[in-house]
Design an enzyme around this catalytic site. Sequence first.
Site, PDB file in Angstrom:
ATOM      1  N   ALA A  29       0.814  -1.215   0.000  1.00 30.50           N
ATOM      2  CA  ALA A  29       0.000   0.000   0.000  1.00 30.50           C
ATOM      3  C   ALA A  29       0.850   1.268   0.000  1.00 30.50           C
ATOM      4  O   ALA A  29       0.381   2.337  -0.382  1.00 30.50           O
ATOM      5  CB  ALA A  29      -0.923   0.003   1.223  1.00 30.50           C
ATOM      6  N   ALA A  43     -16.551  -0.378  16.636  1.00 29.04           N
ATOM      7  CA  ALA A  43     -17.817  -0.322  17.383  1.00 29.04           C
ATOM      8  C   ALA A  43     -18.375  -1.734  17.493  1.00 29.04           C
ATOM      9  O   ALA A  43     -18.441  -2.461  16.491  1.00 29.04           O
ATOM     10  CB  ALA A  43     -18.811   0.571  16.660  1.00 29.04           C
ATOM     11  N   GLY A  70     -20.395 -19.268   9.968  1.00 30.40           N
ATOM     12  CA  GLY A  70     -20.357 -17.812   9.717  1.00 30.40           C
ATOM     13  C   GLY A  70     -20.676 -17.430   8.288  1.00 30.40           C
ATOM     14  O   GLY A  70     -20.389 -16.323   7.860  1.00 30.40           O
ATOM     15  N   GLU A 121     -26.440 -15.111   6.287  1.00 30.15           N
ATOM     16  CA  GLU A 121     -26.840 -13.755   6.663  1.00 30.15           C
ATOM     17  C   GLU A 121     -27.536 -13.789   8.022  1.00 30.15           C
ATOM     18  O   GLU A 121     -27.998 -14.857   8.464  1.00 30.15           O
ATOM     19  CB  GLU A 121     -27.810 -13.189   5.614  1.00 30.15           C
ATOM     20  CG  GLU A 121     -27.193 -12.986   4.252  1.00 30.15           C
ATOM     21  CD  GLU A 121     -25.979 -12.068   4.284  1.00 30.15           C
ATOM     22  OE1 GLU A 121     -26.090 -10.921   4.732  1.00 30.15           O
ATOM     23  OE2 GLU A 121     -24.904 -12.520   3.874  1.00 30.15           O
ATOM     24  N   ASP A 132     -30.129 -12.590  -1.239  1.00 28.02           N
ATOM     25  CA  ASP A 132     -28.723 -12.185  -1.148  1.00 28.02           C
ATOM     26  C   ASP A 132     -28.057 -12.282  -2.528  1.00 28.02           C
ATOM     27  O   ASP A 132     -27.324 -11.370  -2.945  1.00 28.02           O
ATOM     28  CB  ASP A 132     -28.004 -13.082  -0.132  1.00 28.02           C
ATOM     29  CG  ASP A 132     -26.519 -12.802  -0.067  1.00 28.02           C
ATOM     30  OD1 ASP A 132     -26.141 -11.759   0.493  1.00 28.02           O
ATOM     31  OD2 ASP A 132     -25.734 -13.615  -0.593  1.00 28.02           O
ATOM     32  N   LYS A 155     -26.345  -9.227  -4.954  1.00 27.53           N
ATOM     33  CA  LYS A 155     -25.016  -9.261  -5.579  1.00 27.53           C
ATOM     34  C   LYS A 155     -25.126  -9.131  -7.102  1.00 27.53           C
ATOM     35  O   LYS A 155     -24.330  -8.445  -7.736  1.00 27.53           O
ATOM     36  CB  LYS A 155     -24.310 -10.571  -5.214  1.00 27.53           C
ATOM     37  CG  LYS A 155     -23.993 -10.671  -3.725  1.00 27.53           C
ATOM     38  CD  LYS A 155     -23.656 -12.095  -3.320  1.00 27.53           C
ATOM     39  CE  LYS A 155     -23.282 -12.203  -1.862  1.00 27.53           C
ATOM     40  NZ  LYS A 155     -23.280 -13.574  -1.361  1.00 27.53           N
TER      41      LYS A 155
HETATM   42  P1  NDP Z   1     -21.907 -10.642  11.966  1.00 28.33           P
HETATM   43  O1  NDP Z   1     -23.276 -10.676  12.540  1.00 28.33           O
HETATM   44  O2  NDP Z   1     -20.981 -11.762  12.259  1.00 28.33           O
HETATM   45  O3  NDP Z   1     -21.153  -9.289  12.392  1.00 28.33           O
HETATM   46  C1  NDP Z   1     -21.755  -8.038  12.435  1.00 28.33           C
HETATM   47  C2  NDP Z   1     -21.517  -7.501  13.825  1.00 28.33           C
HETATM   48  O4  NDP Z   1     -21.929  -6.135  13.860  1.00 28.33           O
HETATM   49  C3  NDP Z   1     -22.334  -8.271  14.876  1.00 28.33           C
HETATM   50  O5  NDP Z   1     -21.538  -8.491  15.998  1.00 28.33           O
HETATM   51  C4  NDP Z   1     -23.468  -7.286  15.143  1.00 28.33           C
HETATM   52  O6  NDP Z   1     -24.051  -7.454  16.412  1.00 28.33           O
HETATM   53  C5  NDP Z   1     -22.714  -5.969  15.031  1.00 28.33           C
HETATM   54  N1  NDP Z   1     -23.603  -4.837  14.897  1.00 28.33           N
HETATM   55  C6  NDP Z   1     -24.718  -4.726  14.152  1.00 28.33           C
HETATM   56  N2  NDP Z   1     -25.273  -3.526  14.325  1.00 28.33           N
HETATM   57  C7  NDP Z   1     -24.503  -2.876  15.225  1.00 28.33           C
HETATM   58  C8  NDP Z   1     -24.576  -1.606  15.837  1.00 28.33           C
HETATM   59  N3  NDP Z   1     -25.552  -0.741  15.528  1.00 28.33           N
HETATM   60  N4  NDP Z   1     -23.626  -1.267  16.742  1.00 28.33           N
HETATM   61  C9  NDP Z   1     -22.623  -2.117  17.037  1.00 28.33           C
HETATM   62  N5  NDP Z   1     -22.495  -3.340  16.491  1.00 28.33           N
HETATM   63  C10 NDP Z   1     -23.440  -3.713  15.598  1.00 28.33           C
HETATM   64  O7  NDP Z   1     -22.092 -10.439  10.402  1.00 28.33           O
HETATM   65  P2  NDP Z   1     -21.033 -10.711   9.268  1.00 28.33           P
HETATM   66  O8  NDP Z   1     -19.690 -10.281   9.718  1.00 28.33           O
HETATM   67  O9  NDP Z   1     -21.221 -12.085   8.766  1.00 28.33           O
HETATM   68  O10 NDP Z   1     -21.573  -9.743   8.128  1.00 28.33           O
HETATM   69  C11 NDP Z   1     -21.306  -8.375   8.139  1.00 28.33           C
HETATM   70  C12 NDP Z   1     -21.616  -7.825   6.763  1.00 28.33           C
HETATM   71  O11 NDP Z   1     -20.798  -8.482   5.812  1.00 28.33           O
HETATM   72  C13 NDP Z   1     -23.048  -8.039   6.303  1.00 28.33           C
HETATM   73  O12 NDP Z   1     -23.428  -6.940   5.510  1.00 28.33           O
HETATM   74  C14 NDP Z   1     -22.954  -9.292   5.439  1.00 28.33           C
HETATM   75  O13 NDP Z   1     -23.958  -9.358   4.481  1.00 28.33           O
HETATM   76  C15 NDP Z   1     -21.619  -9.064   4.800  1.00 28.33           C
HETATM   77  N6  NDP Z   1     -20.927 -10.256   4.317  1.00 28.33           N
HETATM   78  C16 NDP Z   1     -20.769 -11.349   5.119  1.00 28.33           C
HETATM   79  C17 NDP Z   1     -20.042 -12.424   4.687  1.00 28.33           C
HETATM   80  C18 NDP Z   1     -19.836 -13.624   5.511  1.00 28.33           C
HETATM   81  O14 NDP Z   1     -19.214 -14.575   5.026  1.00 28.33           O
HETATM   82  N7  NDP Z   1     -20.292 -13.649   6.760  1.00 28.33           N
HETATM   83  C19 NDP Z   1     -19.434 -12.429   3.337  1.00 28.33           C
HETATM   84  C20 NDP Z   1     -19.645 -11.219   2.582  1.00 28.33           C
HETATM   85  C21 NDP Z   1     -20.362 -10.182   3.061  1.00 28.33           C
HETATM   86  P3  NDP Z   1     -25.446  -8.294  16.502  1.00 28.33           P
HETATM   87  O15 NDP Z   1     -25.131  -9.652  15.986  1.00 28.33           O
HETATM   88  O16 NDP Z   1     -25.777  -8.234  17.945  1.00 28.33           O
HETATM   89  O17 NDP Z   1     -26.431  -7.546  15.638  1.00 28.33           O
HETATM   90  N1  HSE Z   2     -24.476 -15.105   3.256  1.00 29.55           N
HETATM   91  C1  HSE Z   2     -23.605 -14.855   2.165  1.00 29.55           C
HETATM   92  C2  HSE Z   2     -23.353 -16.152   1.424  1.00 29.55           C
HETATM   93  C3  HSE Z   2     -22.316 -14.296   2.656  1.00 29.55           C
HETATM   94  O1  HSE Z   2     -23.641 -17.216   1.975  1.00 29.55           O
HETATM   95  O2  HSE Z   2     -22.906 -16.119   0.295  1.00 29.55           O
HETATM   96  C4  HSE Z   2     -21.382 -13.877   1.555  1.00 29.55           C
HETATM   97  O3  HSE Z   2     -21.879 -12.784   0.864  1.00 29.55           O
END
Ligand code: NDP
Ligand code: HSE
Length: 440
Positions: A33, A43, A189, A192, A203, A207
């Site tokens: 980078a 957060a 993990g 969604e 979902d 995409k």
């Molecule tokens: P997770 O639920 O594992 O992580 C999200 C975290 O953010 C949770 O701990 C959640 O808490 C927290 N959170 C939500 N709202 C708040 C808030 N207002 N303040 C503080 N913390 C908050 O989700 P993922 O990491 O799996 O997904 C995150 C994003 O990435 C989503 O948009 C998902 O669609 C996207 N994504 C996920 C993939 C995957 O493989 N998991 C792949 C590609 C994209 P709580 O659970 O209590 O709400």
């Molecule tokens: N829930 C989504 C999936 C995460 O299973 O493909 C990746 O975007």
Amino acid sequence: MKPIRVGLLGLGVVGGGTLAILERNREEIARRAGREIIVTRAAVRPVDLERARNRVAGRVELCTDPAEVVNAPDVDIVAELMGGIEPARTLVLQAIAQGKHVVTANKALLATQGNEIFSTAHDKGVMVGFEAAVAGGIPIIKALREGLTANRIEWIAGIINGTSNFILTSMRDKGESFESALKQAQALGYAEADPTFDIEGIDAAHKLTLMAAIAFGIPMQFDRAYTEGISRLTAQDIRYAQEFGYRIKLLGMTRRTAQGIELRVHPTLIPEKRLIANVDGVMNAVLVKGDAVGATLYYGAGAGAEPTGSAVVADLVDITRMATADPGHRVPHLAFQPDQMHDDRVLPVSEIETSYYLRMRALDRPGVLAEITRILADLGISIEAMLQREPEAGEDRVDVIMLTHRTVEKYIDQAIARIESLDSLSGSVVRIRLESLEAR
Ligand code: NDP
Ligand code: HSE
């Protein structure tokens, strides 16, 4: 040079994966980078604070109010990894308003609010990276936006939901039940927060909407996407498809036609000889047909902490490299210059053209097949292959399965309505779309 400072909104699967990669590969990433990339703030939910404290051991300032991260003076890039529409939308727009760059993995947010977010970001001269929003760790946004920029893209077909592909594979290869396979995907993990988004194709449609925008230079039109999931697929149809030499996958398909843009997600029969038909488990694959390059295929993990974190970090590196460049010389968010977007019509599903698998339960008596084939012929639908099972002992009805050549969906709708009204038929006709995915 001073490090670039990242604030994470959310420290769940993707947030955790992103942090782990940035910490583990810190030096290597800085060499690429040109500056160090460090996470200064994150957060989390109040309930997760203690666990997060143990995880970051004082290296990252934690809080429970995401707006605090967005507003912090020691945050240059906001990485929105919470998911959902609100408060994610408001927080992203607040970051942009302050001239901060944004990275997000949130396809639901971008597919539904992206037109507003990208146009605000353009006006403010900030970047919004979203590589992680499509196909997990596969750099498909980069490929479509930059690598294939010479091409007129003709179509894209993708297995772009890891959870549903994981479920279909577990059901087929391990005989798992739908429910148990879904539970495993959640534990790993992949799913969604609301897994109906995965299972019902929503979902994948988010995409696909993003890819269609970049491929064709059209605004995001998620509300016009046709979406059908895997929840009504039966093991019987998966088996019959195999007998014909096909696999059933949840496929996102977007195609440019003379009439408009096809934008659809549904279970699809794909010839098993195609590479994409053999993409199993959580893996994703995207097949892109460009007029110059022909067909290209992109393959990799579609979900999970570090594969998705890999895409988030790629955006962070891109932004770090480009942060000082004149906004007019950066790669446009949606590949096309904002004043060069076209508002091409997205076709209703009745106007799409594809082939079909039809399964029906018919009386085993002379003349029935002739009645069915007459209906299809009257509508100009030709049959490519047919299978009729022997009746089970004591049964007077048999399964009849037909594969059709390409036709327009409205003719299949009419044919199914007429076939279902025959006295010799019982129950409804099962219809699954079929794509040969030939790169002609
Ligand atoms: P997770 O639920 O594992 O992580 C999200 C975290 O953010 C949770 O701990 C959640 O808490 C927290 N959170 C939500 N709202 C708040 C808030 N207002 N303040 C503080 N913390 C908050 O989700 P993922 O990491 O799996 O997904 C995150 C994003 O990435 C989503 O948009 C998902 O669609 C996207 N994504 C996920 C993939 C995957 O493989 N998991 C792949 C590609 C994209 P709580 O659970 O209590 O709400
Ligand atoms: N829930 C989504 C999936 C995460 O299973 O493909 C990746 O975007």
